[in-house]
Design a protein around this motif. Sequence first.
Motif, PDB file in Angstrom:
ATOM      1  N   LEU A 110       0.876  -1.165   0.000  1.00 61.59           N
ATOM      2  CA  LEU A 110       0.000   0.000   0.000  1.00 61.59           C
ATOM      3  C   LEU A 110       0.919   1.221   0.000  1.00 61.59           C
ATOM      4  O   LEU A 110       1.854   1.283   0.803  1.00 61.59           O
ATOM      5  CB  LEU A 110      -0.860  -0.023   1.273  1.00 61.59           C
ATOM      6  CG  LEU A 110      -1.708   1.215   1.551  1.00 61.59           C
ATOM      7  CD1 LEU A 110      -2.773   1.398   0.483  1.00 61.59           C
ATOM      8  CD2 LEU A 110      -2.363   1.109   2.928  1.00 61.59           C
ATOM      9  N   VAL A 111       0.672   2.156  -0.927  1.00 56.55           N
ATOM     10  CA  VAL A 111       1.522   3.349  -1.012  1.00 56.55           C
ATOM     11  C   VAL A 111       0.691   4.566  -0.616  1.00 56.55           C
ATOM     12  O   VAL A 111      -0.283   4.894  -1.290  1.00 56.55           O
ATOM     13  CB  VAL A 111       2.065   3.533  -2.446  1.00 56.55           C
ATOM     14  CG1 VAL A 111       2.899   4.809  -2.535  1.00 56.55           C
ATOM     15  CG2 VAL A 111       2.888   2.330  -2.862  1.00 56.55           C
ATOM     16  N   LEU A 112       1.065   5.188   0.488  1.00 59.97           N
ATOM     17  CA  LEU A 112       0.388   6.423   0.898  1.00 59.97           C
ATOM     18  C   LEU A 112       1.283   7.581   0.456  1.00 59.97           C
ATOM     19  O   LEU A 112       2.417   7.702   0.899  1.00 59.97           O
ATOM     20  CB  LEU A 112       0.176   6.427   2.408  1.00 59.97           C
ATOM     21  CG  LEU A 112      -0.787   7.489   2.950  1.00 59.97           C
ATOM     22  CD1 LEU A 112      -1.333   7.066   4.316  1.00 59.97           C
ATOM     23  CD2 LEU A 112      -0.169   8.859   3.060  1.00 59.97           C
ATOM     24  N   CYS A 113       0.765   8.363  -0.483  1.00 55.07           N
ATOM     25  CA  CYS A 113       1.585   9.435  -1.062  1.00 55.07           C
ATOM     26  C   CYS A 113       0.998  10.783  -0.685  1.00 55.07           C
ATOM     27  O   CYS A 113      -0.125  11.099  -1.079  1.00 55.07           O
ATOM     28  CB  CYS A 113       1.630   9.270  -2.571  1.00 55.07           C
ATOM     29  SG  CYS A 113       2.509  10.603  -3.370  1.00 55.07           S
ATOM     30  N   VAL A 114       1.755  11.558   0.067  1.00 53.16           N
ATOM     31  CA  VAL A 114       1.268  12.863   0.506  1.00 53.16           C
ATOM     32  C   VAL A 114       1.980  13.969  -0.274  1.00 53.16           C
ATOM     33  O   VAL A 114       3.205  13.997  -0.337  1.00 53.16           O
ATOM     34  CB  VAL A 114       1.407  13.042   2.045  1.00 53.16           C
ATOM     35  CG1 VAL A 114       2.770  12.678   2.546  1.00 53.16           C
ATOM     36  CG2 VAL A 114       1.066  14.457   2.473  1.00 53.16           C
ATOM     37  N   ASN A 141      -1.048  -2.168 -10.242  1.00 52.84           N
ATOM     38  CA  ASN A 141      -0.409  -3.251  -9.512  1.00 52.84           C
ATOM     39  C   ASN A 141       0.056  -2.892  -8.112  1.00 52.84           C
ATOM     40  O   ASN A 141       0.776  -3.646  -7.500  1.00 52.84           O
ATOM     41  CB  ASN A 141       0.762  -3.843 -10.304  1.00 52.84           C
ATOM     42  CG  ASN A 141       0.276  -4.552 -11.545  1.00 52.84           C
ATOM     43  OD1 ASN A 141      -0.826  -5.102 -11.535  1.00 52.84           O
ATOM     44  ND2 ASN A 141       1.077  -4.548 -12.572  1.00 52.84           N
ATOM     45  N   PHE A 142      -0.314  -1.751  -7.637  1.00 49.93           N
ATOM     46  CA  PHE A 142      -0.116  -1.458  -6.213  1.00 49.93           C
ATOM     47  C   PHE A 142      -1.220  -0.493  -5.814  1.00 49.93           C
ATOM     48  O   PHE A 142      -1.831   0.165  -6.668  1.00 49.93           O
ATOM     49  CB  PHE A 142       1.271  -0.862  -5.918  1.00 49.93           C
ATOM     50  CG  PHE A 142       1.572   0.393  -6.660  1.00 49.93           C
ATOM     51  CD1 PHE A 142       1.279   1.636  -6.108  1.00 49.93           C
ATOM     52  CD2 PHE A 142       2.160   0.355  -7.915  1.00 49.93           C
ATOM     53  CE1 PHE A 142       1.546   2.800  -6.798  1.00 49.93           C
ATOM     54  CE2 PHE A 142       2.437   1.526  -8.612  1.00 49.93           C
ATOM     55  CZ  PHE A 142       2.131   2.744  -8.054  1.00 49.93           C
ATOM     56  N   MET A 143      -1.499  -0.448  -4.542  1.00 49.03           N
ATOM     57  CA  MET A 143      -2.576   0.431  -4.055  1.00 49.03           C
ATOM     58  C   MET A 143      -1.993   1.809  -3.782  1.00 49.03           C
ATOM     59  O   MET A 143      -1.109   1.929  -2.934  1.00 49.03           O
ATOM     60  CB  MET A 143      -3.116  -0.095  -2.715  1.00 49.03           C
ATOM     61  CG  MET A 143      -3.654  -1.476  -2.783  1.00 49.03           C
ATOM     62  SD  MET A 143      -5.192  -1.424  -3.693  1.00 49.03           S
ATOM     63  CE  MET A 143      -5.761  -3.067  -3.340  1.00 49.03           C
ATOM     64  N   LEU A 144      -2.475   2.805  -4.490  1.00 49.55           N
ATOM     65  CA  LEU A 144      -2.006   4.166  -4.230  1.00 49.55           C
ATOM     66  C   LEU A 144      -3.078   4.905  -3.441  1.00 49.55           C
ATOM     67  O   LEU A 144      -4.209   5.029  -3.886  1.00 49.55           O
ATOM     68  CB  LEU A 144      -1.714   4.889  -5.549  1.00 49.55           C
ATOM     69  CG  LEU A 144      -1.135   6.297  -5.386  1.00 49.55           C
ATOM     70  CD1 LEU A 144       0.245   6.269  -4.747  1.00 49.55           C
ATOM     71  CD2 LEU A 144      -1.045   6.998  -6.740  1.00 49.55           C
ATOM     72  N   LEU A 145      -2.692   5.344  -2.262  1.00 51.87           N
ATOM     73  CA  LEU A 145      -3.611   6.079  -1.401  1.00 51.87           C
ATOM     74  C   LEU A 145      -3.128   7.528  -1.375  1.00 51.87           C
ATOM     75  O   LEU A 145      -2.181   7.870  -0.656  1.00 51.87           O
ATOM     76  CB  LEU A 145      -3.573   5.444  -0.009  1.00 51.87           C
ATOM     77  CG  LEU A 145      -4.438   6.031   1.097  1.00 51.87           C
ATOM     78  CD1 LEU A 145      -5.895   6.112   0.687  1.00 51.87           C
ATOM     79  CD2 LEU A 145      -4.297   5.175   2.355  1.00 51.87           C
TER      80      LEU A 145
END
Length: 398
Positions: free
Chosen positions: A283-287, A323-327
Motif C-alpha cells: 500500500l503506497v500512501l503518497c502525501v 499493480n499497487f494500491m495508491l492512497l
Amino acid sequence: MTHSTSSANPTSYAQANAYTPLNFPELASAITHINEEHYDELLGFLTAFTSLSSEDMDEASVQLVDIYAEAIALQIQYKGTKKTSAQAHNPTFFIAFTAPITQFSDLNTQYILLKQQADKKLGKKTIKLTKQTFLVQDSYKVSPNMLRLELTGSTLDVSNKNSVPVDEAGYAYLFDLAHNASASQNVGDKASPTRAHCYYTLRKAWQTSDGVRAWVDVFLHGDTPGGHWASSLQIGDTVMSKREFPEKTAHLQDGQALLIADETSMPTVARLLELWDNPIPPLVLCVTQELADQAYFDAVKIGTDKKNGDKTRQSTECQTDNNFMLLPLVAGKIHSGKELAVLIDQTLANYLTNHPLQIEKVWGALEAGTAKALRGLIQQRLGLERSDSVIKVYWRKD
Ligand SMILES: Cc1cc2nc3c(=O)[nH]c(=O)nc-3n(C[C@H](O)[C@H](O)[C@H](O)COP(=O)(O)OP(=O)(O)OC[C@H]3O[C@@H](n4cnc5c(N)ncnc54)[C@H](O)[C@@H]3O)c2cc1C
C-alpha cells in the motif's frame, strides 16, 4: 582500531572517567538526533564491537548516553521480566573512535568511520565517502514540480558495475552544490547557494552500451538552494557527489508493506516499486501539497525491474491496474510537523476501516517533525517491531 569495553556493574562510573568529556554546545542535540534517527546503527555498533548478540538485545532498548573525545557510551536497558543480575544494572558499553575528537566537526567523520567498520563486520552495505562526477545529459519536468536530471558518470570506471547501483532503491548521493555555484550565480536573479550540500536519491540507473545512465529527481519547492542548483544545470555541466549511502529496505522482502512518500521520497518509493520482489504488493500512501504532483506515480509499475524471479508474477497477484494500491493524500498547506503526521495516520485509519489489511512492514521518509510524530502514531496503530518500521527524515522545516 575500534575496541569496546563493557561495564555491567558500577565500574561504568570509573570507565566513564577514563574518557575526556566534551563541552561542545551542539553535543546534546547531536545525541538526541542520533538516538532518534540512527537507532539501528547503535544496535549495529553493539553487535559488531561487543560480544552481545542480536538475541541479547531482543528485549532491550539502547541509548547513546554520552559522547567523549575517544568514545561513545551506549547504555542498554532491558525491558523483560527475566533480567539477569548483570542486565539489572543497565550496562554501559564504550565504543572507541579511530581517532579522538578535537572539534565538533570531527564527530561526523568519526561516527561515519565507526559505521563503516561496523557494517563491514556485519557484512552490510555502508556509507561511502567517495567523490563521483556526473555529466548532465538532459533535464525536464516529470510532474509539475519534479525536475528530472538525466546523468551519465563522466569519471566512472564503467567496467565496475558497482559504481552506480542499478538495483538498489533509495541509494542517495550528497551533491556538492558549491561545485556549480559559479554557474548558478551567472543566472543572476536568484539567491546564491546558502547550503553546501544536498542529498538526492538515485531514482533509477541502468547500464547502456557506453556506460551507466541515471535519473535524479529533484522536487522544486520554491527558491531554495537545492532547487536552484538543479534548475540552473545545463546540458554538458558536471555535477559532483561527495558521499553516498544505501537505504534501509531489506525488511520489505516479505509481508504486507506500507510505503509512505512525500514529494522528496517519491523517487525512493518509485524505485522500490519497480524493484519490488515481495509477492504481496504494498500500500503506497503518497502525501503531496498539490494534487497534480500525485501524477508522478502514473508511469510507475510494480516489479518491472526486479532482480530475480518471474517478472510476470505480479500480474496475477496484484490487485489494481497499477499493480499497487495508491492512497493519495493532498495535504495543501500542511506539509510538515505533527499536524501532517496526524493527517497521515487518520488517512491510514480510514483506509484500513474499509480495507482490512494487516500491515506488517513500513518504510517512509518525510519532514523531521512529521517523521518523529508519525513513528509514535504508527507504532500505536500497527504495533510493529522497531526493525519492521523505518520512517526516515528527508528534510527539515526551518
Ligand atoms: C537520503 C535522502 C534522500 C533524498 N532524496 C531526495 C530526492 O530524490 N528528491 C528530492 O527532491 N529531495 C530528496 N531529499 C530531500 C532533500 O535533500 C531536501 O528536501 C533538501 O532539504 C532540499 O534542499 P533545499 O535547498 O531545496 O531546501 P532547504 O535548504 O532544506 O530548505 C529551504 C526552505 O524550504 C523548506 N523546504 C525544504 N524542503 C521542503 C519540502 N519538501 N516541502 C516544502 N518546504 C520545504 C524549508 O523548510 C526551508 O524553509 C532527500 C533527502 C535525504 C536525506
